[in-house]
Design an enzyme around this catalytic site. Structure first.
Site, PDB file in Angstrom:
ATOM      1  CE1 TYR A   1      -3.694   2.518   0.634  1.00  0.00           C
ATOM      2  CE2 TYR A   1      -2.247   3.376   2.355  1.00  0.00           C
ATOM      3  CZ  TYR A   1      -3.363   3.518   1.543  1.00  0.00           C
ATOM      4  OH  TYR A   1      -4.145   4.633   1.642  1.00  0.00           O
TER       5      TYR A   1
ATOM      6  CG  ASP B   1       5.923   4.014   0.572  1.00  0.00           C
ATOM      7  OD1 ASP B   1       6.219   4.786   1.515  1.00  0.00           O
ATOM      8  OD2 ASP B   1       4.764   3.679   0.307  1.00  0.00           O
TER       9      ASP B   1
ATOM     10  CE  LYS C   1       0.843   9.121   8.831  1.00  0.00           C
ATOM     11  NZ  LYS C   1       1.286   8.068   7.861  1.00  0.00           N
TER      12      LYS C   1
END
Length: 303
Positions: free
Chosen positions: A35, A130, A158
């Site tokens: 994902y 990622d 984040k």
């Protein structure tokens, strides 16, 4: 060079556009169960929340978006090589979580990341890591420091904003020169690099530079994993804990969990019962059996 954005989704979406613009190619390779945010090209066999809701793809994603997304098998570089054999001049990039975190924590096999590096270099394609989950978590330099493999483009999220809305993608000056205003690839955002997120991020990264932070995180996570394994063994409930540094997943599975197929063999209903009983005891675990749990510097040995 680094370009700041507002989320991990924006970072990965922009990284794909950059790879396509730089290479002049259209196809991408991602992995089953992986994902990378909710952009259309990446919601193909998505893991994490999408899978937990029984929707491996997503309504609203058209076939035209999905047709340029090729699926590999995590920890199996041969599955990626097959795509390069079929489309030797068409693949812009391979995007991967260097430690899978959105189908639960699945560490890379010894030669997996190096295999991807070798294949992308051989075919003049770009390798995108990622590191929204692994960046500044498994090491200060992320998975690339831990495993000694350098990606062409890195995506962060984040963590670099101390939990504030932020993301970033970065690469060499040569590749990033493709991004406007230096190049022809457009990407912009009104709140990108906003001062609140930047200040929170600087403060967080300064704390992570303190001596011993990552050793302490790893030790606390190892202690938690060992305690959980012991309790489950006493209860005679099969459990496999996959852990990399301070991130881990509890798989209700008696065997090794090293691929999407073995992840799916886990007892999801059993995890659901465990989750709700733990919630009744005041412990809020990740609500999906396909997500990671994290030990932080705020945790002590007791809590």
């Amino acid at each position: 060079m680094v370009r700041f954005v507002n989320s991990g989704t924006e970072a990965t979406m922009s990284a794909l556009r950059l790879a396509r613009a730089y290479t002049g190619r259209s196809k991408i390779v991602k992995f089953e169960g992986g994902y990378h945010g909710h952009s259309d090209a990446l919601l193909v066999a998505a893991g994490s929340g999408a899978l937990a809701h029984g929707v491996p793809d997503s309504a609203g994603v058209t076939a035209s978006f999905a047709q340029d997304t090729l699926l590999g098998v995590f920890n199996d570089p041969a599955s990626v090589e097959a795509h390069f054999d079929a489309f030797p001049e068409d693949i812009a990039c391979v995007i991967v979580e260097p430690v899978a975190g959105n189908m639960g924590v699945v560490p890379p096999h010894d030669r997996f990341l190096q295999g991807l590096r070798d294949l992308t270099e051989k075919h003049n394609s770009l390798l995108i890591f990622d590191e929204v989950i692994t960046g500044f978590r498994v090491e200060y330099g992320g998975a690339q420091q831990r495993y000694g493999i350098n990606a062409d483009i890195t995506c962060l999220g984040k963590i670099i904003g101390g939990g504030m809305p932020v993301g970033a993608y970065g690469s060499s000056a040569e590749i990033m020169a493709t991004v406007a205003p230096l190049g022809a690839m457009y990407q912009a955002g009104t709140l990108s690099g906003n001062p609140v997120a930047m200040a929170a991020g600087i403060a967080t990264l300064e704390q992570l530079q303190e001596p011993g932070v990552y050793n302490a995180l790893g030790a606390k996570a190892a202690s938690l994993a060992a305690g959980l394994q012991e309790v489950f063994a006493e209860a005679e409930i099969p459990l496999r804990i996959n852990r990399v540094s301070s991130m881990m997943t509890l798989f209700f599975n008696a065997g090794e969990v090293n691929s999407w197929e073995t992840v799916l063999a886990s007892d999801r209903e059993g995890f659901g019962r465990f989750f709700h009983r733990m919630l009744e005891e005041g412990v809020y675990l990740p609500p999906s059996p396909f997500e990671a749990m994290f030990v932080s510097t705020a945790h002590s040995d007791a809590i």
